[in-house]
Enzyme design. Sequence first.
Site, PDB file in Angstrom:
ATOM      1  N   HIS A  72       0.774  -1.096  -0.085  1.00 23.91           N
ATOM      2  CA  HIS A  72      -0.127  -0.069   0.074  1.00 23.91           C
ATOM      3  C   HIS A  72       0.865   1.271  -0.228  1.00 23.91           C
ATOM      4  O   HIS A  72       2.011   1.231   0.015  1.00 23.91           O
ATOM      5  CB  HIS A  72      -1.098   0.097   1.306  1.00 23.91           C
TER       6      HIS A  72
ATOM      7  N   CYS B 271       5.925   6.655   4.340  1.00 21.53           N
ATOM      8  CA  CYS B 271       4.738   5.804   3.837  1.00 21.53           C
ATOM      9  C   CYS B 271       4.132   6.318   2.624  1.00 21.53           C
ATOM     10  O   CYS B 271       3.045   5.642   2.116  1.00 21.53           O
ATOM     11  CB  CYS B 271       3.800   5.916   5.091  1.00 21.53           C
TER      12      CYS B 271
ATOM     13  N   HIS C  75       5.178   0.214  -0.265  1.00 20.23           N
ATOM     14  CA  HIS C  75       5.808  -0.741   0.702  1.00 20.23           C
ATOM     15  C   HIS C  75       4.498  -1.649   1.189  1.00 20.23           C
ATOM     16  O   HIS C  75       3.668  -1.539   0.528  1.00 20.23           O
ATOM     17  CB  HIS C  75       6.275   0.332   1.957  1.00 20.23           C
TER      18      HIS C  75
ATOM     19  N   HIS D 289       3.196  -4.760   4.303  1.00 21.26           N
ATOM     20  CA  HIS D 289       3.070  -5.329   5.430  1.00 21.26           C
ATOM     21  C   HIS D 289       2.437  -6.691   5.537  1.00 21.26           C
ATOM     22  O   HIS D 289       1.889  -7.232   4.751  1.00 21.26           O
ATOM     23  CB  HIS D 289       2.012  -4.360   6.385  1.00 21.26           C
TER      24      HIS D 289
ATOM     25  N   ASP E 117      -5.448 -10.494   0.186  1.00 22.80           N
ATOM     26  CA  ASP E 117      -4.105 -10.800   0.183  1.00 22.80           C
ATOM     27  C   ASP E 117      -3.058 -10.863  -0.869  1.00 22.80           C
ATOM     28  O   ASP E 117      -3.743 -11.248  -1.994  1.00 22.80           O
ATOM     29  CB  ASP E 117      -4.388 -12.349   0.655  1.00 22.80           C
ATOM     30  N   HIS E 118      -1.780 -10.527  -0.757  1.00 18.59           N
ATOM     31  CA  HIS E 118      -0.967 -10.529  -2.083  1.00 18.59           C
ATOM     32  C   HIS E 118      -1.439  -9.338  -2.896  1.00 18.59           C
ATOM     33  O   HIS E 118      -1.097  -9.704  -4.023  1.00 18.59           O
ATOM     34  CB  HIS E 118      -0.745 -11.690  -2.545  1.00 18.59           C
TER      35      HIS E 118
ATOM     36  N   GLU F 208      -0.765  -3.505  11.879  1.00 17.53           N
ATOM     37  CA  GLU F 208       0.072  -3.189  10.655  1.00 17.53           C
ATOM     38  C   GLU F 208       1.271  -3.668  10.736  1.00 17.53           C
ATOM     39  O   GLU F 208       2.156  -4.226   9.840  1.00 17.53           O
ATOM     40  CB  GLU F 208      -0.106  -1.720  10.478  1.00 17.53           C
TER      41      GLU F 208
END
Lengths: 143, 143, 143, 143, 143, 143
Positions: free
Chosen positions: F14, F33, F39, F41, F79-80, F129
């Site tokens: 994100h 950010c 980047h 998480h 996810d991913h 996060e």
Amino acid sequence: MIYVTRKAHFNASHRLHNPNKSDEWNREIFGKCNNPNWHGHNYVIEVTVAGEADPETGYVIDLGKLKSIMKKRVLDPCDHKNLNLEVPFLKNVIPTSENLVKSFFTELQEDVDNAAYGSSKLYSVRLFETERNIAEYCPSRGE
Amino acid sequence: MIYVTRKAHFNASHRLHNPNKSDEWNREIFGKCNNPNWHGHNYVIEVTVAGEADPETGYVIDLGKLKSIMKKRVLDPCDHKNLNLEVPFLKNVIPTSENLVKSFFTELQEDVDNAAYGSSKLYSVRLFETERNIAEYCPSRGE
Amino acid sequence: MIYVTRKAHFNASHRLHNPNKSDEWNREIFGKCNNPNWHGHNYVIEVTVAGEADPETGYVIDLGKLKSIMKKRVLDPCDHKNLNLEVPFLKNVIPTSENLVKSFFTELQEDVDNAAYGSSKLYSVRLFETERNIAEYCPSRGE
Amino acid sequence: MIYVTRKAHFNASHRLHNPNKSDEWNREIFGKCNNPNWHGHNYVIEVTVAGEADPETGYVIDLGKLKSIMKKRVLDPCDHKNLNLEVPFLKNVIPTSENLVKSFFTELQEDVDNAAYGSSKLYSVRLFETERNIAEYCPSRGE
Amino acid sequence: MIYVTRKAHFNASHRLHNPNKSDEWNREIFGKCNNPNWHGHNYVIEVTVAGEADPETGYVIDLGKLKSIMKKRVLDPCDHKNLNLEVPFLKNVIPTSENLVKSFFTELQEDVDNAAYGSSKLYSVRLFETERNIAEYCPSRGE
Amino acid sequence: MIYVTRKAHFNASHRLHNPNKSDEWNREIFGKCNNPNWHGHNYVIEVTVAGEADPETGYVIDLGKLKSIMKKRVLDPCDHKNLNLEVPFLKNVIPTSENLVKSFFTELQEDVDNAAYGSSKLYSVRLFETERNIAEYCPSRGE
């Protein structure tokens, strides 16, 4: 080769200080860890025994016995204590994690080797000073 | 209601001792935690802010700012320190986890409330003295 | 032999993709990890140094220095970055955990070996891509 | 040498009991772990493969394939099962952690070695019976 | 309002089964958790007491006393036991996490309320059946 | 009141960016950010359902059903994936943790309320996060 590990905890105060050196040297080298009013940690210790399992019990070492040895040799002398002032086997030892794992290994070795099955023996001692700082002594892994 | 939490760590020494009571009383009540040579912990602190998110940033509070406030108000005064001797805002406080969370809440409140969005404000302070012993102060959760 | 380990964290985006192969091959081999819009992780890195402790300090390596080297060589280049696009020493590297630990080891080696006491030296780099997927590079552990 | 590890979980009941010995011997040796009504654990298993990374994929082993092998060979037979009564490959095995890691290694070896790149192969199996009791089988680490 | 929490562990076997229903219903509803040969868990229990701190001790409750009460009321009856067959206060209780936290709360309440300072009292019981499945009973938190 | 919680994981990329504001504003507010190359998480999500347990099953909600709902409504879409570009229900949402927990709550609510026993219903969504940055949305908890 089978390795069995038992984990335990103790809380203690300490300070990093080499009494053979000047206060300036100690402050320079050890920084806030040299605080003369002490600081402390929740130490986590992991003791590993390596060898073969007894075919009658399936145990390399009875983890209940290992727990008792760790209590007698390390936790009782160190828990809620000042590592610089109150632990006989740490007299004259600067209590860095490196020196602690070596001292704990020496304290544990005879009892652990006697309690382990056959030729199984004490393999390593690992110490978490914090979640991020870890030391291990493992003489037989060596080069 | 949205809750945001920031976690941090510090290491300190302390001893539980009520100076208005006899040594016998203190040993009886606090046991090994009363050791005059101190013991210590890796404290984990969690600070929670509650409120609404700023629609322009999506933040209840900028966690970078919360991190700085926690550093200035709690970690810098307490890390690698003796909680009984060296922390001005803990003078005359028996440093149990219960008393620490209340004192930390008071120290943090003004800065956190100013940094949080709109009417969002400091909600709770939680402290892990060990993995197994935890205290929380949360005045608004009420009865 | 004493082993000291320092743990740190960074957050990054990446994608598994071999540019010498077709898009079909990449989708087939890497599945959802090949997503062209990237995905990311909270990476945990553990760096271990092995050797003897300096008798004057009790340190195999000053963990404050190791922390600074890890920050300079790995965390600053990688944290909140895209591992495929923005890290010079990862150019032309498919950022699997296996390749990352090898690249990090190479980046860290000279500074760590210089900072460690005597003949102590960098021993291994471990990387947690997730809690369940872990890679380690440890050239001296051998066969 | 690169090491990749995949972690998984399963829940099972068991009891430590050597059927060739008397009930008294079993109660004496295994204590509360000998309870005839069983007890149980959330087991955590870590499987490590060692070798070189495939230059085309950057993988020592595709962790998705390793996950499938672990599911087929260990998790499906053991999860929510009674380890003494219901797992064919544990017949006649006293289910101590030591014996479990050795049995799991044997079950996993052929499939893992076939799925790993080149001469990479199964290196170790680690089992956490609890957070504090851990066993590992690693035949190639040797003396 | 201050909240203090003590965490502990126990290992047990169980099975989800409603004896008033058919075997088919039980298999349909509870799936693999209905296995007649039992399965088991490393349960983690967290007990929270809420109230005010005693100004003389700084304690809401002496965590050593809370630890003893938890041992007597929950850990001794449940550790290394079969929750369906061997725990008197769980007779006729389907041992889901929901039912366990409610039963544990009832078992703990009188002793905890007596040991806590002033009007402080038992606030909640939380149980981790696995790292991913958690239940909490907290009657006073209300709607 | 009983609370049951199910924990799950997903990995995503994100960037924090408000498209209605200038690039300078975004860099100033969101710092690293805001990196345009993304980047990511390893997110941990905890979903809590509150209410009464069904006397026939002992369940507030069947955690297997809750797991499926979380997979369908949150994990499969996220996810991913790139949270800014690829998740339909996050279109026009700045993906801070605060905004994510609110969006996830909305996505989950209908299915969870239907699957829960009686008047039990979705109570809160918590998102880690990182280990140190946590957000929770809990509309019914209070002021």
